[in-house]
Design a protein around this motif. Structure first.
Motif, PDB file in Angstrom:
ATOM      1  N   ALA A  40       0.831  -1.211   0.000  1.00 16.02           N
ATOM      2  CA  ALA A  40       0.000   0.000   0.000  1.00 16.02           C
ATOM      3  C   ALA A  40       0.863   1.258   0.000  1.00 16.02           C
ATOM      4  CB  ALA A  40      -0.934  -0.016   1.210  1.00 16.02           C
ATOM      5  N   SER A  41       1.898   1.299   0.830  1.00 10.14           N
ATOM      6  CA  SER A  41       2.747   2.494   0.896  1.00 10.14           C
ATOM      7  C   SER A  41       3.506   2.690  -0.408  1.00 10.14           C
ATOM      8  CB  SER A  41       3.718   2.392   2.069  1.00 10.14           C
ATOM      9  OG  SER A  41       4.657   1.363   1.864  1.00 10.14           O
ATOM     10  N   PHE A  42       4.037   1.616  -0.973  1.00 10.04           N
ATOM     11  CA  PHE A  42       4.778   1.734  -2.235  1.00 10.04           C
ATOM     12  C   PHE A  42       3.876   2.271  -3.348  1.00 10.04           C
ATOM     13  CE2 PHE A  42       6.179  -0.099  -6.288  1.00 10.04           C
ATOM     14  CZ  PHE A  42       7.486   0.392  -6.351  1.00 10.04           C
ATOM     15  N   THR A  43       2.668   1.723  -3.460  1.00  9.01           N
ATOM     16  CA  THR A  43       1.742   2.160  -4.504  1.00  9.01           C
ATOM     17  C   THR A  43       1.370   3.631  -4.343  1.00  9.01           C
ATOM     18  OG1 THR A  43       0.843  -0.086  -4.580  1.00  9.01           O
ATOM     19  CG2 THR A  43      -0.466   1.663  -5.591  1.00  9.01           C
ATOM     20  N   ALA A  44       1.003   4.017  -3.106  1.00 12.12           N
ATOM     21  CA  ALA A  44       0.584   5.404  -2.879  1.00 12.12           C
ATOM     22  C   ALA A  44       1.729   6.380  -3.093  1.00 12.12           C
ATOM     23  CB  ALA A  44       0.027   5.535  -1.456  1.00 12.12           C
ATOM     24  N   LEU A  45       2.909   6.036  -2.587  1.00  6.82           N
ATOM     25  CA  LEU A  45       4.035   6.977  -2.689  1.00  6.82           C
ATOM     26  C   LEU A  45       4.559   7.081  -4.106  1.00  6.82           C
ATOM     27  CD1 LEU A  45       5.960   6.164   0.616  1.00  6.82           C
ATOM     28  CD2 LEU A  45       4.329   7.992   0.154  1.00  6.82           C
ATOM     29  N   VAL A  46       4.553   5.995  -4.864  1.00  8.18           N
ATOM     30  CA  VAL A  46       4.967   6.062  -6.271  1.00  8.18           C
ATOM     31  C   VAL A  46       4.049   7.002  -7.043  1.00  8.18           C
ATOM     32  CG1 VAL A  46       5.020   4.752  -8.420  1.00  8.18           C
ATOM     33  CG2 VAL A  46       6.171   3.867  -6.425  1.00  8.18           C
ATOM     34  N   ALA A  47       2.737   6.833  -6.835  1.00  8.08           N
ATOM     35  CA  ALA A  47       1.777   7.672  -7.549  1.00  8.08           C
ATOM     36  C   ALA A  47       1.931   9.148  -7.180  1.00  8.08           C
ATOM     37  CB  ALA A  47       0.359   7.183  -7.251  1.00  8.08           C
ATOM     38  N   LEU A  48       1.997   9.432  -5.891  1.00  7.97           N
ATOM     39  CA  LEU A  48       2.090  10.828  -5.457  1.00  7.97           C
ATOM     40  C   LEU A  48       3.419  11.462  -5.836  1.00  7.97           C
ATOM     41  CD1 LEU A  48       0.434  10.535  -1.927  1.00  7.97           C
ATOM     42  CD2 LEU A  48      -0.474  11.761  -3.895  1.00  7.97           C
ATOM     43  N   PHE A  49       4.519  10.720  -5.673  1.00 11.52           N
ATOM     44  CA  PHE A  49       5.828  11.295  -5.961  1.00 11.52           C
ATOM     45  C   PHE A  49       5.995  11.578  -7.447  1.00 11.52           C
ATOM     46  CE2 PHE A  49      10.459  10.897  -6.714  1.00 11.52           C
ATOM     47  CZ  PHE A  49      10.877  11.949  -5.920  1.00 11.52           C
ATOM     48  N   THR A  50       5.619  10.642  -8.294  1.00  6.93           N
ATOM     49  CA  THR A  50       5.760  10.876  -9.742  1.00  6.93           C
ATOM     50  C   THR A  50       4.843  12.006 -10.206  1.00  6.93           C
ATOM     51  OG1 THR A  50       4.148   9.094 -10.121  1.00  6.93           O
ATOM     52  CG2 THR A  50       6.485   8.528 -10.253  1.00  6.93           C
ATOM     53  N   LEU A  51       3.612  12.066  -9.659  1.00  4.72           N
ATOM     54  CA  LEU A  51       2.707  13.158 -10.019  1.00  4.72           C
ATOM     55  C   LEU A  51       3.259  14.502  -9.552  1.00  4.72           C
ATOM     56  CD1 LEU A  51      -0.012  14.200 -11.102  1.00  4.72           C
ATOM     57  CD2 LEU A  51      -1.003  13.702  -8.853  1.00  4.72           C
ATOM     58  N   GLY A  52       3.753  14.547  -8.312  1.00  2.69           N
ATOM     59  CA  GLY A  52       4.292  15.799  -7.794  1.00  2.69           C
ATOM     60  C   GLY A  52       5.530  16.248  -8.535  1.00  2.69           C
ATOM     61  N   LEU A  53       6.422  15.308  -8.834  1.00  6.22           N
ATOM     62  CA  LEU A  53       7.659  15.664  -9.516  1.00  6.22           C
ATOM     63  C   LEU A  53       7.383  16.136 -10.937  1.00  6.22           C
ATOM     64  CD1 LEU A  53      10.577  15.597  -8.499  1.00  6.22           C
ATOM     65  CD2 LEU A  53      10.865  13.427  -9.691  1.00  6.22           C
ATOM     66  N   SER A  54       6.444  15.501 -11.618  1.00  9.46           N
ATOM     67  CA  SER A  54       6.169  15.865 -13.018  1.00  9.46           C
ATOM     68  C   SER A  54       5.414  17.176 -13.140  1.00  9.46           C
ATOM     69  CB  SER A  54       5.367  14.741 -13.688  1.00  9.46           C
ATOM     70  OG  SER A  54       4.127  14.550 -13.019  1.00  9.46           O
ATOM     71  N   HIS A 121      11.897   4.834   3.314  1.00  6.86           N
ATOM     72  CA  HIS A 121      11.474   3.537   3.852  1.00  6.86           C
ATOM     73  C   HIS A 121      10.256   3.005   3.109  1.00  6.86           C
ATOM     74  CE1 HIS A 121       9.329   0.836   6.664  1.00  6.86           C
ATOM     75  NE2 HIS A 121      10.546   0.433   6.983  1.00  6.86           N
ATOM     76  N   GLY A 122       9.250   3.853   2.912  1.00  4.96           N
ATOM     77  CA  GLY A 122       8.021   3.394   2.278  1.00  4.96           C
ATOM     78  C   GLY A 122       8.125   3.200   0.787  1.00  4.96           C
ATOM     79  N   PHE A 123       9.070   3.901   0.139  1.00  2.16           N
ATOM     80  CA  PHE A 123       9.164   3.893  -1.320  1.00  2.16           C
ATOM     81  C   PHE A 123      10.234   2.939  -1.835  1.00  2.16           C
ATOM     82  CE2 PHE A 123      10.708   6.308  -5.230  1.00  2.16           C
ATOM     83  CZ  PHE A 123       9.762   5.733  -6.053  1.00  2.16           C
ATOM     84  N   LEU A 124      11.395   2.931  -1.191  1.00  3.11           N
ATOM     85  CA  LEU A 124      12.532   2.193  -1.730  1.00  3.11           C
ATOM     86  C   LEU A 124      12.929   0.962  -0.924  1.00  3.11           C
ATOM     87  CD1 LEU A 124      14.855   5.213  -2.657  1.00  3.11           C
ATOM     88  CD2 LEU A 124      13.396   3.889  -4.199  1.00  3.11           C
ATOM     89  N   VAL A 125      12.688   0.975   0.380  1.00  2.00           N
ATOM     90  CA  VAL A 125      13.282  -0.054   1.239  1.00  2.00           C
ATOM     91  C   VAL A 125      12.283  -1.131   1.637  1.00  2.00           C
ATOM     92  CG1 VAL A 125      14.424  -0.468   3.443  1.00  2.00           C
ATOM     93  CG2 VAL A 125      15.003   1.561   2.102  1.00  2.00           C
ATOM     94  N   SER A 126      11.150  -0.730   2.205  1.00  2.00           N
ATOM     95  CA  SER A 126      10.264  -1.719   2.824  1.00  2.00           C
ATOM     96  C   SER A 126       9.669  -2.695   1.807  1.00  2.00           C
ATOM     97  CB  SER A 126       9.147  -1.018   3.591  1.00  2.00           C
ATOM     98  OG  SER A 126       8.264  -0.349   2.720  1.00  2.00           O
ATOM     99  N   PHE A 127       9.329  -2.206   0.604  1.00  3.39           N
ATOM    100  CA  PHE A 127       8.661  -3.088  -0.351  1.00  3.39           C
ATOM    101  C   PHE A 127       9.556  -4.250  -0.795  1.00  3.39           C
ATOM    102  CE2 PHE A 127       7.361  -4.064  -4.794  1.00  3.39           C
ATOM    103  CZ  PHE A 127       6.177  -4.715  -4.471  1.00  3.39           C
ATOM    104  N   PRO A 128      10.792  -4.003  -1.297  1.00  2.24           N
ATOM    105  CA  PRO A 128      11.616  -5.167  -1.677  1.00  2.24           C
ATOM    106  C   PRO A 128      12.015  -6.022  -0.481  1.00  2.24           C
ATOM    107  CG  PRO A 128      12.863  -3.119  -1.888  1.00  2.24           C
ATOM    108  CD  PRO A 128      11.435  -2.734  -1.670  1.00  2.24           C
ATOM    109  N   LEU A 129      12.330  -5.383   0.660  1.00  4.03           N
ATOM    110  CA  LEU A 129      12.733  -6.162   1.831  1.00  4.03           C
ATOM    111  C   LEU A 129      11.594  -7.041   2.325  1.00  4.03           C
ATOM    112  CD1 LEU A 129      14.663  -6.836   4.182  1.00  4.03           C
ATOM    113  CD2 LEU A 129      13.779  -4.807   5.360  1.00  4.03           C
ATOM    114  N   ARG A 130      10.405  -6.474   2.448  1.00  3.47           N
ATOM    115  CA  ARG A 130       9.286  -7.233   2.981  1.00  3.47           C
ATOM    116  C   ARG A 130       8.730  -8.235   1.966  1.00  3.47           C
ATOM    117  NH1 ARG A 130       6.140  -2.698   6.725  1.00  3.47           N
ATOM    118  NH2 ARG A 130       7.779  -2.634   8.327  1.00  3.47           N
ATOM    119  N   THR A 131       8.912  -7.941   0.682  1.00  2.00           N
ATOM    120  CA  THR A 131       8.532  -8.945  -0.311  1.00  2.00           C
ATOM    121  C   THR A 131       9.406 -10.184  -0.153  1.00  2.00           C
ATOM    122  OG1 THR A 131       7.816  -7.245  -1.883  1.00  2.00           O
ATOM    123  CG2 THR A 131       8.314  -9.419  -2.779  1.00  2.00           C
TER     124      THR A 131
END
Length: 436
Positions: A40-54, A121-131
Protein backbone atom coordinates in the motif's frame (compact mmCIF):
# COMPACT_ATOMS: atom_id res chain seq x y z
CA UNK A 1 17.14 4.66 28.37
CA UNK A 2 18.31 1.83 26.14
CA UNK A 3 16.27 0.19 23.41
CA UNK A 4 16.71 -3.20 21.80
CA UNK A 5 15.80 -4.12 18.25
CA UNK A 6 14.05 -7.30 19.35
CA UNK A 7 11.91 -8.31 22.34
CA UNK A 8 13.41 -9.92 25.41
CA UNK A 9 15.85 -12.65 24.49
CA UNK A 10 14.51 -16.18 24.30
CA UNK A 11 15.68 -18.39 27.14
CA UNK A 12 15.00 -21.50 25.05
CA UNK A 13 14.16 -22.29 21.43
CA UNK A 14 12.83 -25.80 22.04
CA UNK A 15 9.95 -26.33 19.64
CA UNK A 16 7.73 -28.08 22.18
CA UNK A 17 7.78 -25.09 24.54
CA UNK A 18 4.69 -22.86 24.54
CA UNK A 19 6.85 -19.74 24.78
CA UNK A 20 8.63 -20.68 21.54
CA UNK A 21 5.36 -20.88 19.63
CA UNK A 22 4.22 -17.58 21.15
CA UNK A 23 7.43 -16.04 19.85
CA UNK A 24 6.84 -17.56 16.40
CA UNK A 25 3.30 -16.20 16.44
CA UNK A 26 4.50 -12.73 17.39
CA UNK A 27 7.13 -12.79 14.63
CA UNK A 28 4.60 -13.91 12.02
CA UNK A 29 2.13 -11.26 13.21
CA UNK A 30 4.84 -8.67 12.59
CA UNK A 31 6.17 -10.03 9.27
CA UNK A 32 3.04 -10.99 7.33
CA UNK A 33 0.87 -7.82 7.75
CA UNK A 34 3.96 -5.69 7.11
CA UNK A 35 4.13 -7.02 3.54
CA UNK A 36 0.64 -5.71 2.74
CA UNK A 37 1.41 -2.36 4.39
CA UNK A 38 4.52 -2.09 2.21
CA UNK A 39 2.45 -2.76 -0.94
CA UNK A 40 0.00 0.00 0.00
CA UNK A 41 2.75 2.49 0.90
CA UNK A 42 4.78 1.73 -2.24
CA UNK A 43 1.74 2.16 -4.50
CA UNK A 44 0.58 5.40 -2.88
CA UNK A 45 4.03 6.98 -2.69
CA UNK A 46 4.97 6.06 -6.27
CA UNK A 47 1.78 7.67 -7.55
CA UNK A 48 2.09 10.83 -5.46
CA UNK A 49 5.83 11.30 -5.96
CA UNK A 50 5.76 10.88 -9.74
CA UNK A 51 2.71 13.16 -10.02
CA UNK A 52 4.29 15.80 -7.79
CA UNK A 53 7.66 15.66 -9.52
CA UNK A 54 6.17 15.86 -13.02
CA UNK A 55 3.94 18.85 -12.15
CA UNK A 56 6.42 20.73 -9.99
CA UNK A 57 7.30 23.04 -12.87
CA UNK A 58 3.74 24.47 -12.81
CA UNK A 59 3.67 24.59 -8.98
CA UNK A 60 0.85 22.06 -8.70
CA UNK A 61 3.47 19.51 -7.76
CA UNK A 62 4.49 21.39 -4.60
CA UNK A 63 1.35 20.60 -2.56
CA UNK A 64 1.33 17.12 -4.11
CA UNK A 65 4.87 16.50 -2.81
CA UNK A 66 3.83 17.81 0.61
CA UNK A 67 0.91 15.38 0.52
CA UNK A 68 3.31 12.61 -0.54
CA UNK A 69 5.53 13.18 2.49
CA UNK A 70 2.48 13.46 4.76
CA UNK A 71 1.36 10.08 3.43
CA UNK A 72 4.83 8.67 4.04
CA UNK A 73 4.64 9.98 7.61
CA UNK A 74 1.30 8.24 8.13
CA UNK A 75 2.63 4.91 6.86
CA UNK A 76 5.71 5.42 9.06
CA UNK A 77 3.46 5.80 12.10
CA UNK A 78 1.71 2.55 11.17
CA UNK A 79 5.08 0.78 10.90
CA UNK A 80 6.27 2.24 14.19
CA UNK A 81 3.09 1.04 15.90
CA UNK A 82 3.69 -2.47 14.58
CA UNK A 83 7.33 -2.33 15.72
CA UNK A 84 6.26 -1.12 19.16
CA UNK A 85 3.80 -4.00 19.54
CA UNK A 86 6.51 -6.47 18.54
CA UNK A 87 9.56 -5.05 20.34
CA UNK A 88 8.06 -3.02 23.18
CA UNK A 89 9.77 0.34 23.71
CA UNK A 90 11.33 1.93 20.64
CA UNK A 91 13.41 5.12 20.31
CA UNK A 92 11.47 8.38 19.94
CA UNK A 93 10.99 10.21 16.66
CA UNK A 94 11.09 13.95 16.06
CA UNK A 95 9.56 15.97 13.24
CA UNK A 96 10.00 19.65 12.66
CA UNK A 97 7.04 21.85 13.46
CA UNK A 98 4.60 22.02 10.58
CA UNK A 99 4.45 25.32 8.77
CA UNK A 100 1.49 27.08 7.16
CA UNK A 101 0.54 25.97 3.68
CA UNK A 102 2.00 28.98 1.92
CA UNK A 103 4.67 28.62 -0.74
CA UNK A 104 7.46 29.25 1.75
CA UNK A 105 5.78 27.12 4.40
CA UNK A 106 5.44 24.15 2.05
CA UNK A 107 9.11 24.38 1.09
CA UNK A 108 9.99 24.37 4.80
CA UNK A 109 7.78 21.32 5.33
CA UNK A 110 9.66 19.57 2.51
CA UNK A 111 12.96 20.29 4.27
CA UNK A 112 12.23 17.99 7.23
CA UNK A 113 14.84 15.18 6.99
CA UNK A 114 12.70 12.70 8.93
CA UNK A 115 9.91 12.99 6.37
CA UNK A 116 12.35 12.00 3.64
CA UNK A 117 13.55 9.05 5.71
CA UNK A 118 9.91 7.99 6.03
CA UNK A 119 9.58 8.33 2.26
CA UNK A 120 12.72 6.30 1.58
CA UNK A 121 11.47 3.54 3.85
CA UNK A 122 8.02 3.39 2.28
CA UNK A 123 9.16 3.89 -1.32
CA UNK A 124 12.53 2.19 -1.73
CA UNK A 125 13.28 -0.05 1.24
CA UNK A 126 10.26 -1.72 2.82
CA UNK A 127 8.66 -3.09 -0.35
CA UNK A 128 11.62 -5.17 -1.68
CA UNK A 129 12.73 -6.16 1.83
CA UNK A 130 9.29 -7.23 2.98
CA UNK A 131 8.53 -8.95 -0.31
CA UNK A 132 11.61 -11.12 0.18
CA UNK A 133 10.79 -11.65 3.86
CA UNK A 134 7.20 -12.58 3.06
CA UNK A 135 8.23 -15.02 0.32
CA UNK A 136 10.80 -16.75 2.53
CA UNK A 137 8.33 -17.03 5.40
CA UNK A 138 5.50 -18.41 3.26
CA UNK A 139 7.90 -20.83 1.53
CA UNK A 140 9.21 -22.20 4.82
CA UNK A 141 5.71 -22.55 6.26
CA UNK A 142 4.39 -24.24 3.11
CA UNK A 143 7.38 -26.58 2.83
CA UNK A 144 7.19 -27.58 6.50
CA UNK A 145 3.45 -28.21 6.34
CA UNK A 146 3.71 -29.93 2.97
CA UNK A 147 6.54 -32.22 4.09
CA UNK A 148 4.80 -33.30 7.28
CA UNK A 149 1.53 -34.05 5.43
CA UNK A 150 3.09 -35.50 2.29
CA UNK A 151 2.06 -39.02 3.31
CA UNK A 152 -1.55 -37.89 2.95
CA UNK A 153 -1.70 -35.75 -0.18
CA UNK A 154 0.79 -37.71 -2.38
CA UNK A 155 -1.88 -40.33 -3.12
CA UNK A 156 -3.83 -37.69 -5.05
CA UNK A 157 -0.99 -36.95 -7.46
CA UNK A 158 -1.24 -38.38 -11.02
CA UNK A 159 0.38 -41.76 -11.62
CA UNK A 160 3.76 -41.77 -13.24
CA UNK A 161 4.91 -38.76 -11.22
CA UNK A 162 8.65 -38.90 -10.49
CA UNK A 163 9.30 -38.07 -6.84
CA UNK A 164 12.30 -36.23 -5.45
CA UNK A 165 13.37 -39.30 -3.48
CA UNK A 166 13.45 -41.30 -6.71
CA UNK A 167 15.44 -38.61 -8.52
CA UNK A 168 18.17 -38.53 -5.86
CA UNK A 169 18.12 -42.33 -5.52
CA UNK A 170 16.96 -42.39 -1.93
CA UNK A 171 14.66 -45.37 -2.57
CA UNK A 172 17.56 -47.44 -3.88
CA UNK A 173 19.78 -46.37 -0.99
CA UNK A 174 17.15 -47.31 1.62
CA UNK A 175 15.94 -50.36 -0.29
CA UNK A 176 12.30 -49.27 -0.19
CA UNK A 177 9.72 -48.24 -2.77
CA UNK A 178 9.87 -44.70 -4.24
CA UNK A 179 6.58 -43.78 -2.52
CA UNK A 180 7.82 -44.87 0.91
CA UNK A 181 11.12 -43.08 0.38
CA UNK A 182 9.23 -39.90 -0.56
CA UNK A 183 7.06 -40.19 2.58
CA UNK A 184 10.16 -40.43 4.76
CA UNK A 185 11.92 -37.60 2.93
CA UNK A 186 8.89 -35.32 3.44
CA UNK A 187 8.72 -36.08 7.12
CA UNK A 188 12.44 -35.40 7.55
CA UNK A 189 12.62 -32.04 5.79
CA UNK A 190 9.23 -31.01 7.28
CA UNK A 191 10.50 -31.78 10.79
CA UNK A 192 13.79 -29.97 10.14
CA UNK A 193 11.96 -26.86 8.90
CA UNK A 194 9.65 -26.91 11.92
CA UNK A 195 12.69 -27.05 14.21
CA UNK A 196 14.29 -24.16 12.28
CA UNK A 197 11.06 -22.14 12.02
CA UNK A 198 11.59 -20.10 15.25
CA UNK A 199 15.10 -19.10 14.16
CA UNK A 200 14.06 -18.24 10.59
CA UNK A 201 11.02 -16.15 11.51
CA UNK A 202 12.87 -14.35 14.29
CA UNK A 203 15.85 -13.57 12.07
CA UNK A 204 13.57 -12.14 9.36
CA UNK A 205 11.62 -10.10 11.93
CA UNK A 206 14.83 -8.73 13.49
CA UNK A 207 16.16 -7.73 10.05
CA UNK A 208 12.95 -5.86 9.22
CA UNK A 209 12.84 -4.26 12.69
CA UNK A 210 16.44 -3.08 12.40
CA UNK A 211 15.75 -1.32 9.09
CA UNK A 212 12.50 0.17 10.41
CA UNK A 213 14.18 1.42 13.56
CA UNK A 214 17.10 2.92 11.63
CA UNK A 215 14.90 4.88 9.20
CA UNK A 216 11.73 5.65 11.16
CA UNK A 217 13.22 6.77 14.50
CA UNK A 218 15.73 9.51 15.24
CA UNK A 219 16.51 9.42 18.92
CA UNK A 220 19.33 11.97 18.66
CA UNK A 221 17.13 14.58 16.98
CA UNK A 222 14.29 13.88 19.39
CA UNK A 223 16.56 14.27 22.42
CA UNK A 224 18.07 17.45 20.96
CA UNK A 225 14.60 18.92 20.42
CA UNK A 226 13.55 17.86 23.92
CA UNK A 227 16.70 19.43 25.36
CA UNK A 228 15.95 22.71 23.59
CA UNK A 229 12.36 22.61 24.82
CA UNK A 230 13.48 22.00 28.40
CA UNK A 231 16.11 24.73 28.18
CA UNK A 232 13.46 27.17 26.98
CA UNK A 233 10.97 26.17 29.66
CA UNK A 234 13.58 26.33 32.41
CA UNK A 235 14.77 29.74 31.23
CA UNK A 236 11.17 30.90 31.34
CA UNK A 237 10.76 29.51 34.86
CA UNK A 238 13.95 31.23 36.02
CA UNK A 239 12.71 34.49 34.50
CA UNK A 240 9.35 34.07 36.21
CA UNK A 241 11.03 33.33 39.54
CA UNK A 242 13.25 36.40 39.21
CA UNK A 243 10.22 38.52 38.33
CA UNK A 244 8.34 37.11 41.32
CA UNK A 245 11.24 37.88 43.67
CA UNK A 246 11.41 41.46 42.37
CA UNK A 247 7.67 41.82 42.89
CA UNK A 248 7.92 40.45 46.43
CA UNK A 249 10.78 42.85 47.22
CA UNK A 250 8.78 45.78 45.82
CA UNK A 251 5.61 44.75 47.64
CA UNK A 252 7.50 44.29 50.91
CA UNK A 253 9.04 47.73 50.55
CA UNK A 254 5.82 49.50 49.60
CA UNK A 255 3.48 47.57 51.90
CA UNK A 256 4.44 45.81 55.13
CA UNK A 257 7.73 47.66 55.53
CA UNK A 258 6.05 51.07 55.42
CA UNK A 259 3.32 49.90 57.78
CA UNK A 260 5.90 48.54 60.25
CA UNK A 261 7.75 51.87 60.15
CA UNK A 262 4.47 53.67 60.82
CA UNK A 263 3.76 51.15 63.60
CA UNK A 264 7.14 51.86 65.20
CA UNK A 265 6.54 55.63 65.04
CA UNK A 266 3.07 55.28 66.60
CA UNK A 267 4.39 53.12 69.45
CA UNK A 268 7.23 55.58 70.15
CA UNK A 269 4.76 58.50 70.14
CA UNK A 270 2.45 56.58 72.46
CA UNK A 271 5.33 56.00 74.87
CA UNK A 272 6.01 59.73 74.96
CA UNK A 273 2.33 60.52 75.57
CA UNK A 274 1.75 57.71 78.06
CA UNK A 275 2.60 59.75 81.17
CA UNK A 276 1.17 63.17 80.33
CA UNK A 277 -1.74 62.35 77.99
CA UNK A 278 -3.01 58.75 78.38
CA UNK A 279 -6.00 59.37 76.06
CA UNK A 280 -3.75 60.42 73.18
CA UNK A 281 -1.49 57.44 73.91
CA UNK A 282 -4.48 55.10 73.71
CA UNK A 283 -5.50 56.52 70.31
CA UNK A 284 -1.93 56.04 69.04
CA UNK A 285 -1.89 52.43 70.29
CA UNK A 286 -5.23 51.76 68.56
CA UNK A 287 -3.72 53.05 65.32
CA UNK A 288 -0.63 50.93 65.84
CA UNK A 289 -2.81 47.86 66.34
CA UNK A 290 -4.62 48.59 63.08
CA UNK A 291 -1.29 48.99 61.26
CA UNK A 292 -0.10 45.63 62.63
CA UNK A 293 -3.25 43.89 61.39
CA UNK A 294 -2.91 45.42 57.94
CA UNK A 295 0.77 44.43 57.78
CA UNK A 296 -0.10 40.85 58.78
CA UNK A 297 -2.75 40.65 56.04
CA UNK A 298 -0.31 41.90 53.41
CA UNK A 299 2.36 39.46 54.57
CA UNK A 300 -0.10 36.58 54.25
CA UNK A 301 -0.91 37.64 50.71
CA UNK A 302 2.77 37.81 49.82
CA UNK A 303 3.48 34.40 51.36
CA UNK A 304 1.17 32.71 48.83
CA UNK A 305 4.11 32.54 46.41
CA UNK A 306 6.51 31.03 48.97
CA UNK A 307 6.52 27.37 49.99
CA UNK A 308 5.62 27.04 53.70
CA UNK A 309 7.87 25.31 56.25
CA UNK A 310 5.14 22.69 56.71
CA UNK A 311 5.78 21.44 53.17
CA UNK A 312 9.50 21.09 53.75
CA UNK A 313 9.07 19.48 57.18
CA UNK A 314 6.14 17.09 56.73
CA UNK A 315 5.59 16.62 53.02
CA UNK A 316 3.01 17.31 50.35
CA UNK A 317 0.01 15.47 51.79
CA UNK A 318 0.15 17.34 55.10
CA UNK A 319 0.67 20.69 53.35
CA UNK A 320 -2.29 20.04 51.03
CA UNK A 321 -4.50 19.11 53.99
CA UNK A 322 -3.43 22.36 55.66
CA UNK A 323 -4.46 24.32 52.56
CA UNK A 324 -7.78 22.48 52.47
CA UNK A 325 -8.40 23.28 56.15
CA UNK A 326 -7.86 27.01 55.54
CA UNK A 327 -10.13 27.16 52.49
CA UNK A 328 -13.49 28.93 52.98
CA UNK A 329 -15.03 26.24 50.73
CA UNK A 330 -15.25 22.72 52.28
CA UNK A 331 -12.53 20.55 50.70
CA UNK A 332 -12.06 16.77 50.94
CA UNK A 333 -8.55 15.38 50.45
CA UNK A 334 -8.08 11.81 49.19
CA UNK A 335 -5.47 9.80 47.29
CA UNK A 336 -2.74 7.21 47.67
CA UNK A 337 0.03 9.61 48.82
CA UNK A 338 0.26 9.16 52.56
CA UNK A 339 1.27 11.77 55.12
CA UNK A 340 5.02 12.10 55.76
CA UNK A 341 5.83 10.28 52.50
CA UNK A 342 8.41 12.38 50.66
CA UNK A 343 8.88 12.71 46.92
CA UNK A 344 11.15 14.85 44.76
CA UNK A 345 11.36 18.34 46.28
CA UNK A 346 10.77 20.16 42.99
CA UNK A 347 7.66 18.06 42.35
CA UNK A 348 6.38 18.75 45.87
CA UNK A 349 6.80 22.51 45.45
CA UNK A 350 5.14 22.59 42.03
CA UNK A 351 2.23 20.43 43.22
CA UNK A 352 1.74 22.59 46.32
CA UNK A 353 1.42 25.78 44.29
CA UNK A 354 -0.97 24.07 41.86
CA UNK A 355 -3.26 23.17 44.76
CA UNK A 356 -2.83 26.59 46.37
CA UNK A 357 -3.75 28.47 43.19
CA UNK A 358 -6.60 26.07 42.40
CA UNK A 359 -8.16 26.54 45.84
CA UNK A 360 -7.73 30.32 45.58
CA UNK A 361 -9.66 30.24 42.28
CA UNK A 362 -12.33 28.04 43.82
CA UNK A 363 -12.81 30.50 46.67
CA UNK A 364 -12.74 33.66 44.52
CA UNK A 365 -14.37 32.81 41.22
CA UNK A 366 -16.15 29.46 41.13
CA UNK A 367 -19.08 29.98 43.48
CA UNK A 368 -18.62 26.35 44.50
CA UNK A 369 -20.20 24.83 47.60
CA UNK A 370 -17.60 22.07 47.90
CA UNK A 371 -14.35 20.86 46.36
CA UNK A 372 -12.17 17.75 46.38
CA UNK A 373 -8.44 17.13 46.02
CA UNK A 374 -6.93 13.80 44.96
CA UNK A 375 -3.19 13.27 45.48
CA UNK A 376 -1.87 10.04 43.95
CA UNK A 377 1.76 9.00 43.54
CA UNK A 378 3.42 6.01 41.92
CA UNK A 379 7.10 5.32 41.22
CA UNK A 380 7.01 7.28 37.95
CA UNK A 381 4.62 10.20 38.38
CA UNK A 382 2.60 12.38 40.74
CA UNK A 383 -1.06 12.96 39.90
CA UNK A 384 -3.02 15.89 41.37
CA UNK A 385 -6.70 16.46 40.67
CA UNK A 386 -8.74 19.37 42.03
CA UNK A 387 -12.49 19.41 41.35
CA UNK A 388 -15.31 21.72 42.40
CA UNK A 389 -19.05 22.03 41.73
CA UNK A 390 -18.87 25.69 40.75
CA UNK A 391 -19.94 27.65 37.68
CA UNK A 392 -17.03 26.56 35.44
CA UNK A 393 -15.35 28.68 32.79
CA UNK A 394 -11.81 28.41 34.17
CA UNK A 395 -8.98 28.67 31.64
CA UNK A 396 -5.24 29.27 31.51
CA UNK A 397 -5.42 32.50 29.55
CA UNK A 398 -2.73 35.15 29.85
CA UNK A 399 -3.10 37.26 32.94
CA UNK A 400 -4.82 34.55 34.94
CA UNK A 401 -3.28 32.67 37.85
CA UNK A 402 -3.58 29.35 36.05
CA UNK A 403 -1.29 30.61 33.27
CA UNK A 404 1.49 30.94 35.83
CA UNK A 405 0.93 27.35 36.86
CA UNK A 406 1.54 26.18 33.29
CA UNK A 407 4.91 27.95 33.31
CA UNK A 408 5.79 26.59 36.75
CA UNK A 409 4.91 23.03 35.72
CA UNK A 410 6.97 23.34 32.55
CA UNK A 411 10.04 23.61 34.78
CA UNK A 412 9.41 20.10 36.15
CA UNK A 413 8.13 18.59 32.86
CA UNK A 414 4.61 18.61 34.28
CA UNK A 415 1.34 19.11 32.45
CA UNK A 416 -1.91 20.83 33.37
CA UNK A 417 -5.30 19.83 31.98
CA UNK A 418 -8.30 22.07 32.66
CA UNK A 419 -11.81 20.72 32.13
CA UNK A 420 -14.24 23.52 32.94
CA UNK A 421 -17.36 23.79 30.78
CA UNK A 422 -19.74 26.68 31.32
CA UNK A 423 -21.97 25.80 34.24
CA UNK A 424 -19.34 23.50 35.76
CA UNK A 425 -18.06 21.38 37.24
CA UNK A 426 -14.36 22.22 36.99
CA UNK A 427 -11.49 19.73 37.09
CA UNK A 428 -7.79 20.63 37.16
CA UNK A 429 -5.64 17.58 36.44
CA UNK A 430 -1.87 17.81 36.90
CA UNK A 431 0.75 15.19 36.07
CA UNK A 432 4.36 15.59 37.25
CA UNK A 433 7.00 12.95 36.34
CA UNK A 434 9.12 11.73 39.25
CA UNK A 435 11.92 10.19 37.18
CA UNK A 436 14.31 11.68 34.64
Amino acid sequence: MTYSIAPARQTSWLIWRTATWRRVGADLAYILPGFFVSIASFTALVALFTLGLSTLVIWIGLPVLVACLATARWFASVNRSALRRWAGDIPPVHYRERQKYSIGGMFKNLADPQLWKDFIHGFLVSFPLRTATFCVTITVLAAALGGLTQWFWMRFLPEGNTSLAEIIGLDTYLGVSPVTAEYWLGLVYGAVLVLLLPFITHLLAVADAAVTRALLTNETAALRARSEELATSRAQVVSEEASTLRKIERDLHDGPQQRLIRLQMDVEAAQRQLGKNPEAARELMDGALEQSRAALTELRLLSRGIAPPLLADRGLRTAVESLAGKSPVPVAVTGSLAANVRIVESAENAAYFVVSEALANVAKHSGASQAAITVDANPTELLIEVTDDGCGGAHAGKGHGLAGLVDRLAGVDGSLEIISPAGGPTTLRTTIPLRG
